[in-house]
Write a protein that holds these residues in place. Structure first.
Motif, PDB file in Angstrom:
ATOM      1  N   THR A   1       7.173 -14.271   4.194  1.00 48.34           N
ATOM      2  CA  THR A   1       7.517 -14.550   5.587  1.00 48.34           C
ATOM      3  C   THR A   1       8.702 -13.727   6.067  1.00 48.34           C
ATOM      4  N   SER A   2       9.528 -13.238   5.144  1.00 44.43           N
ATOM      5  CA  SER A   2      10.704 -12.461   5.556  1.00 44.43           C
ATOM      6  C   SER A   2      10.499 -10.959   5.435  1.00 44.43           C
ATOM      7  N   ALA A   3       9.684 -10.514   4.464  1.00 43.35           N
ATOM      8  CA  ALA A   3       9.498  -9.070   4.249  1.00 43.35           C
ATOM      9  C   ALA A   3       8.066  -8.795   3.797  1.00 43.35           C
ATOM     10  N   PRO A   4       7.081  -8.935   4.703  1.00 44.27           N
ATOM     11  CA  PRO A   4       5.688  -8.771   4.287  1.00 44.27           C
ATOM     12  C   PRO A   4       5.291  -7.351   3.918  1.00 44.27           C
ATOM     13  N   GLY A   5       6.050  -6.349   4.375  1.00 46.72           N
ATOM     14  CA  GLY A   5       5.707  -4.968   4.047  1.00 46.72           C
ATOM     15  C   GLY A   5       4.338  -4.599   4.582  1.00 46.72           C
ATOM     16  N   ALA A   6       3.470  -4.071   3.712  1.00 43.39           N
ATOM     17  CA  ALA A   6       2.143  -3.630   4.137  1.00 43.39           C
ATOM     18  C   ALA A   6       1.170  -4.785   4.336  1.00 43.39           C
ATOM     19  N   VAL A   7       1.546  -5.987   3.915  1.00 42.29           N
ATOM     20  CA  VAL A   7       0.624  -7.132   3.946  1.00 42.29           C
ATOM     21  C   VAL A   7       0.435  -7.607   5.382  1.00 42.29           C
ATOM     22  N   ARG A   8      -0.829  -7.587   5.831  1.00 39.96           N
ATOM     23  CA  ARG A   8      -1.143  -7.968   7.209  1.00 39.96           C
ATOM     24  C   ARG A   8      -1.890  -9.287   7.306  1.00 39.96           C
ATOM     25  N   TRP A   9      -2.413  -9.790   6.202  1.00 41.10           N
ATOM     26  CA  TRP A   9      -3.126 -11.067   6.215  1.00 41.10           C
ATOM     27  C   TRP A   9      -3.067 -11.694   4.831  1.00 41.10           C
ATOM     28  N   LEU A  10      -3.417 -12.972   4.749  1.00 42.90           N
ATOM     29  CA  LEU A  10      -3.295 -13.725   3.501  1.00 42.90           C
ATOM     30  C   LEU A  10      -4.590 -14.474   3.213  1.00 42.90           C
ATOM     31  N   GLU A  11      -4.851 -14.648   1.926  1.00 45.25           N
ATOM     32  CA  GLU A  11      -5.983 -15.468   1.499  1.00 45.25           C
ATOM     33  C   GLU A  11      -5.466 -16.694   0.761  1.00 45.25           C
ATOM     34  N   ILE A  12      -6.127 -17.832   0.975  1.00 45.19           N
ATOM     35  CA  ILE A  12      -5.864 -19.035   0.182  1.00 45.19           C
ATOM     36  C   ILE A  12      -7.167 -19.481  -0.465  1.00 45.19           C
ATOM     37  N   HIS A  13      -7.057 -20.199  -1.575  1.00 48.95           N
ATOM     38  CA  HIS A  13      -8.214 -20.827  -2.186  1.00 48.95           C
ATOM     39  C   HIS A  13      -8.390 -22.203  -1.556  1.00 48.95           C
TER      40      HIS A  13
ATOM     41  N   LEU B   1       3.589  -7.265  -6.312  1.00 43.97           N
ATOM     42  CA  LEU B   1       2.371  -7.546  -5.564  1.00 43.97           C
ATOM     43  C   LEU B   1       2.327  -6.737  -4.268  1.00 43.97           C
ATOM     44  N   ALA B   2       3.454  -6.660  -3.577  1.00 39.79           N
ATOM     45  CA  ALA B   2       3.510  -5.902  -2.328  1.00 39.79           C
ATOM     46  C   ALA B   2       3.250  -4.419  -2.576  1.00 39.79           C
ATOM     47  N   ALA B   3       3.657  -3.909  -3.739  1.00 35.92           N
ATOM     48  CA  ALA B   3       3.410  -2.499  -4.059  1.00 35.92           C
ATOM     49  C   ALA B   3       1.914  -2.214  -4.185  1.00 35.92           C
ATOM     50  N   GLU B   4       1.149  -3.180  -4.715  1.00 40.15           N
ATOM     51  CA  GLU B   4      -0.302  -3.006  -4.774  1.00 40.15           C
ATOM     52  C   GLU B   4      -0.893  -2.943  -3.367  1.00 40.15           C
ATOM     53  N   ALA B   5      -0.376  -3.788  -2.468  1.00 37.65           N
ATOM     54  CA  ALA B   5      -0.842  -3.751  -1.078  1.00 37.65           C
ATOM     55  C   ALA B   5      -0.504  -2.417  -0.425  1.00 37.65           C
TER      56      ALA B   5
ATOM     57  N   ARG C   1      -0.303   0.446  -1.907  1.00 43.33           N
ATOM     58  CA  ARG C   1      -1.231   1.446  -2.434  1.00 43.33           C
ATOM     59  C   ARG C   1      -2.572   1.369  -1.697  1.00 43.33           C
ATOM     60  N   ALA C   2      -3.030   0.151  -1.427  1.00 45.25           N
ATOM     61  CA  ALA C   2      -4.264  -0.004  -0.651  1.00 45.25           C
ATOM     62  C   ALA C   2      -4.086   0.537   0.762  1.00 45.25           C
ATOM     63  N   GLU C   3      -2.919   0.284   1.351  1.00 48.40           N
ATOM     64  CA  GLU C   3      -2.643   0.775   2.704  1.00 48.40           C
ATOM     65  C   GLU C   3      -2.724   2.296   2.756  1.00 48.40           C
ATOM     66  N   ALA C   4      -2.198   2.968   1.740  1.00 45.09           N
ATOM     67  CA  ALA C   4      -2.221   4.429   1.727  1.00 45.09           C
ATOM     68  C   ALA C   4      -3.647   4.963   1.654  1.00 45.09           C
ATOM     69  N   ILE C   5      -4.515   4.287   0.901  1.00 42.72           N
ATOM     70  CA  ILE C   5      -5.911   4.726   0.818  1.00 42.72           C
ATOM     71  C   ILE C   5      -6.630   4.460   2.130  1.00 42.72           C
ATOM     72  N   LEU C   6      -6.393   3.294   2.720  1.00 37.21           N
ATOM     73  CA  LEU C   6      -7.009   2.977   4.016  1.00 37.21           C
ATOM     74  C   LEU C   6      -6.601   3.961   5.102  1.00 37.21           C
ATOM     75  N   ALA C   7      -5.345   4.424   5.033  1.00 33.19           N
ATOM     76  CA  ALA C   7      -4.838   5.321   6.062  1.00 33.19           C
ATOM     77  C   ALA C   7      -5.544   6.670   6.068  1.00 33.19           C
ATOM     78  N   ARG C   8      -6.178   7.024   4.974  1.00 28.78           N
ATOM     79  CA  ARG C   8      -6.868   8.315   4.884  1.00 28.78           C
ATOM     80  C   ARG C   8      -8.287   8.260   5.423  1.00 28.78           C
ATOM     81  N   VAL C   9      -8.750   7.060   5.796  1.00 27.37           N
ATOM     82  CA  VAL C   9     -10.133   6.895   6.226  1.00 27.37           C
ATOM     83  C   VAL C   9     -10.202   6.692   7.733  1.00 27.37           C
ATOM     84  N   PRO C  10     -10.965   7.503   8.448  1.00 23.17           N
ATOM     85  CA  PRO C  10     -11.092   7.291   9.895  1.00 23.17           C
ATOM     86  C   PRO C  10     -11.717   5.948  10.207  1.00 23.17           C
TER      87      PRO C  10
END
Length: 284
Positions: free
Chosen positions: A27-39, A268-272, A274-283
């Protein structure tokens, strides 16, 4: 039949599975995280700290609800009480997405703490479609169905997994959740080609992608055996498959799953990221 184009309204960006230990950080520093999943099964109670945290998160993030206990592939019918509790959670929360597994975990009166695979036959196809229809009617929305991780194949299977999933979406209007780690785990364990699997996968039905870690072991013959553990970082071959999948099909909401041996928020945020960087390369 429900409209499969409305299965998910998450952003085409990284999300993570929420853990209570990360509440302050996310809640204070989400970084690349834009959404959350719960079980879903963690939030079926009334009141208390979990519900208070969930309400606070819902004000700031789109949420995805991931079911792990509906046992959509079971021979017995769905548990009406459990389905009603899940439907109540979805009705209160109004999440951007709801997903479950192409698997079973119940038999007679027993509940097995696992997600077990199915033989791909016309009989199981009819049963799964009936159960998906029942879930979607109870939730009043299309759901996403996740491809499983498998460790063996059934001799009676007469339909490929990708065709089985496509037929479910055609009959029920549900969407799909593509777990790329599950693709890699299953292909390694069964000696098949993960790229051929992705090439046959109905990507146009995919509303969400999952990435998680796995553990490597050996079977009794010394062959590699991968376990879908969700307990470590995403492996490099899985990142490669993910990049190839979204390069071909376009960006999708992408979740980092880490459910056991949960790391600190920075890891965990670092994994997000990494995903953000890959997504950014895709139109788009």
């Amino acid at each position: 039949m429900l409209d499969s184009t409305r299965t998910c309204t998450l952003p085409d960006a990284p999300g993570v599975g929420f853990k209570a230990c990360h509440f302050e950080a996310v809640t204070s520093a989400p970084g690349a995280v834009r959404w959350l999943e719960i079980h879903a099964e963690n939030y079926l109670g009334d009141g208390g700290r979990p519900q208070a945290q969930l309400a606070a998160l819902a004000e700031r993030f789109p949420l995805s609800v991931h079911g792990v206990g509906l046992s959509i592939g079971a021979e017995r019918g769905l548990d009406p009480d459990h389905l009603a509790r899940v439907a109540g959670l979805v009705d209160r929360l109004r999440p951007a997405s709801f997903s479950e597994h192409l698997a079973w975990s119940t038999h007679d009166t027993a509940f097995l703490n696992d997600l077990l695979p199915l033989p791909y036959t016309e009989v199981t196809l009819d049963r799964v479609c009936t159960h998906v229809d029942q879930v979607q009617a109870a939730l009043n929305r299309p759901i996403l169905l996740e491809n499983p991780s498998t460790y063996l194949s059934f001799a009676e299977s007469a339909i490929t997994e990708t065709d089985f999933l496509r037929e479910i979406t055609d009959r029920t209007g549900c969407g799909l959740l593509l777990d790329v780690n599950n693709v890699f785990v299953s292909a390694t364990n069964l000696g098949t080609d993960p790229r051929a699997y992705l090439a046959a996968f109905p990507m146009e039905r995919v509303g969400e992608i999952h990435l998680g870690g796995h553990d490597a072991q050996e079977d009794e013959h010394g062959a590699p055996l991968l376990i879908d553990s969700h307990g470590r970082e995403v492996a490099d071959p899985v990142w490669t498959l993910y990049a190839e999948a979204i390069a071909a099909a376009g960006p999708r909401p992408t979740l980092i799953e880490w459910d056991t041996d949960v790391p600190d928020w920075a890891t965990l945020a670092a994994e997000a990221t990494r995903a953000e960087a890959i997504l950014a390369r895709v139109p788009a």
